[in-house]
Scaffold this active site. Structure first.
Site, PDB file in Angstrom:
ATOM      1  N   GLN A 203       0.804  -1.218   0.050  1.00 30.99           N
ATOM      2  CA  GLN A 203       0.159  -0.088  -0.070  1.00 30.99           C
ATOM      3  C   GLN A 203       0.983   1.480   0.026  1.00 30.99           C
ATOM      4  OE1 GLN A 203      -3.538  -0.152   2.189  1.00 30.99           O
ATOM      5  NE2 GLN A 203      -4.037   1.704   1.146  1.00 30.99           N
ATOM      6  N   PHE A 204       1.118   1.593  -1.404  1.00 31.62           N
ATOM      7  CA  PHE A 204       1.936   2.983  -1.291  1.00 31.62           C
ATOM      8  C   PHE A 204       1.372   4.118  -0.722  1.00 31.62           C
ATOM      9  CE2 PHE A 204      -0.679   3.349  -5.105  1.00 31.62           C
ATOM     10  CZ  PHE A 204      -0.778   4.566  -5.315  1.00 31.62           C
ATOM     11  N   THR A 205      -0.179   4.260  -0.582  1.00 28.22           N
ATOM     12  CA  THR A 205      -0.530   5.417  -0.380  1.00 28.22           C
ATOM     13  C   THR A 205      -0.396   5.666   1.278  1.00 28.22           C
ATOM     14  OG1 THR A 205      -2.698   4.167   0.417  1.00 28.22           O
ATOM     15  CG2 THR A 205      -2.374   5.222  -1.877  1.00 28.22           C
TER      16      THR A 205
END
Length: 150
Positions: free
Chosen positions: A78-80
Site C-alpha cells: 500500500q504505497f498510499t
C-alpha cells in the site's frame, strides 16, 4: 517501512473478481515501503509483528502473539501509506518507493515473515486494483513505522 496491522477474524483480497487470498483469525497487514528501507527494516518489522502481543489470552487480556495463536496473515502492499498532504488537497506519494525498489523489498518482507511465523501467508498483487475485505477484531489496529521504532 510503514505497516498498518489489523487483528481480524477474517480477511480476503480480491483482484479482477477472483479471491486471491483469504484467511480466518490473524492479521491483515497493509505495508508501505519507502526508498531508504533496508533488509534491517524488514527483519525488525517482521519480528515485531510475529511477536506483537495483541491476541487475547483465556482471560480476555491481549497477552498472546501471532506465533502463540498460530494466526494467519495477509500482507497487502500500500504505497498510499506514504501520502503527504502538506500542499493542497491532492496527496503526494513521492516518498513511496518506486516499483523497482518496492517490489523486491515487499517480496523479501513476505518471505521473512513466513520464516518468522513458520507458515505460508497470503498476499495481494503489487500494483493491482485490489478489493480488501476484513472483519476487524476488537477493533485492534496498530501502526508501526520502522524509522520511529514506536
Amino acid at each position: 517501512m510503514r505497516a498498518v496491522i489489523q487483528r481480524v477474524t477474517k480477511a480476503s483480497v480480491t483482484v479482477e473478481e477472483k479471491i486471491i487470498s483469504k484467511i480466518d483469525r490473524g492479521l491483515l497487514i497493509l505495508l508501505g515501503i519507502e526508498g531508504e528501507d533496508t533488509k534491517e527494516d524488514i527483519k525488525w518489522l517482521s519480528r515485531k509483528i510475529a511477536n506483537l502481543r495483541i491476541f487475547n489470552d483465556g482471560e480476555g487480556v491481549m497477552n498472546k502473539s501471532l506465533l502463540d495463536v498460530k494466526g494467519n496473515v495477509i500482507v497487502v502492499s500500500q504505497f498510499t501509506l506514504y501520502a503527504t498532504t502538506k500542499k493542497g488537497n491532492r496527496p503526494s506519494y513521492s516518498n513511496a518507493a518506486r516499483p523497482e525498489i518496492a517490489v523486491p523489498l515487499y517480496e523479501q518482507f513476505v518471505k521473512q515473515l513466513e520464516a518468522d511465523i513458520k507458515k505460508a501467508i497470503g498476499t495481494g498483487v503489487f500494483g493491482a486494483d485490489m478489493k480488501v475485505e476484513l472483519l476487524n477484531d476488537g477493533p485492534v489496529t496498530i501502526i508501526i513505522d520502522t524509522k520511529n521504532k514506536e
